[in-house]
Design an enzyme around this catalytic site. Sequence first.
Site, PDB file in Angstrom:
ATOM      1  N   LYS A  20       0.804  -1.215   0.000  1.00  0.00           N
ATOM      2  CA  LYS A  20       0.000   0.000   0.000  1.00  0.00           C
ATOM      3  C   LYS A  20       0.844   1.276   0.000  1.00  0.00           C
ATOM      4  CE  LYS A  20      -3.949  -2.190   0.036  1.00  0.00           C
ATOM      5  NZ  LYS A  20      -4.878  -2.147  -1.116  1.00  0.00           N
ATOM      6  N   ASP A  21       2.132   1.155   0.299  1.00  0.00           N
ATOM      7  CA  ASP A  21       3.014   2.324   0.166  1.00  0.00           C
ATOM      8  C   ASP A  21       2.943   2.891  -1.242  1.00  0.00           C
ATOM      9  OD1 ASP A  21       3.825   1.841   2.737  1.00  0.00           O
ATOM     10  OD2 ASP A  21       5.934   1.479   2.251  1.00  0.00           O
TER      11      ASP A  21
END
Length: 348
Positions: free
Chosen positions: A44-45
Amino acid sequence: MEVYNNLLELIGNTPLIRLNKIAENLKGNYFTKFEAFNPGHSNKDRIALHILETAEEKGLIKPGDTIIETTSGNTGFSLAMVSLIKGYDCILAVTSKSSQDKIEMLRAMGAKVYVCPAHVAADDPRSYYQVAKRLTEEINNSFYINQYFNVLNTEAHYRTTGPEIWKQTEGKITHLIASSGTGGTISGSARFLKEQNPEIKIYGVDAYGSVLKKFHETGELDPEEIYPYRIEGLGKNLIPKATDFKVIDHFEKVTDYDSAHTAREITNKEGLFVGYTSGAAMQAAKQLNDMGCFDEASNVVIIFPDHGSRYMSKIYNDEWMEAQGFFDKQADKSPNETEYLLKSDQEK
């Protein structure tokens, strides 16, 4: 000096690692795209950075504004991390299904967290979707990420994850397996890979209690498919627009029980400390193998999306596993040195 200016420069370019013992009885070659190597310990970064930088370029946000999002934990942590570095406030609405580890990590990263009931309809005012929308309306200079319906979610993986996998396998990938929640990871990666080679098979992983598999097969959202389940960040009770169902060949459903045990198996056999959805993805690979989907020439890439440290109070906690009925026999439990010593003292 060889120095990174901040953590954001470390996002992406995660390693591709061969799976050995966990895959020794499966046909083909198996590799994991190990997303825990991102600085925020999850895939999700990638979307947090891409969505916020795109919003900055369009003049939609400026330092001091408030970022708001719904999350099962990983997107929230990534957003909190990126917001902290870039100078934004961050408010997150999470479901009560999220592990306490994840919730405490969000707060440690400076986010304000609203915990919402997990097992309510998406349009219920108590749901984390509706709470996030309400907060966006109430707070001035706020920006709602809306990952489930944001095309930039998919675009982030089209630009990064897909090309990385293609390059790392030298174009030899034959199958991709990825868990599907918002659908951004699998859809963006698959779209890029199929542009390079339409013969690559894309397998999405869904949970029992989720509507994605049936929607993919029938085009209909069946409310009868919806019921509570334990896996976080996998499956949905709505249809996310970030999911491109056209590039996914098949959805495979997995159980809470099998996914939890397979996550622990990966950790014990490979030394890769993985999360619940990684166990789900590997379990799907086992089931697909049993269905005859692979042969000895297959090069199967499985995305492991996050790190096991976020599940210490759940799948890596014997008491939690016991409470869920996930231990069929005593031998399944991790050895407890304290219990052993106490028992030894009693016997003496």
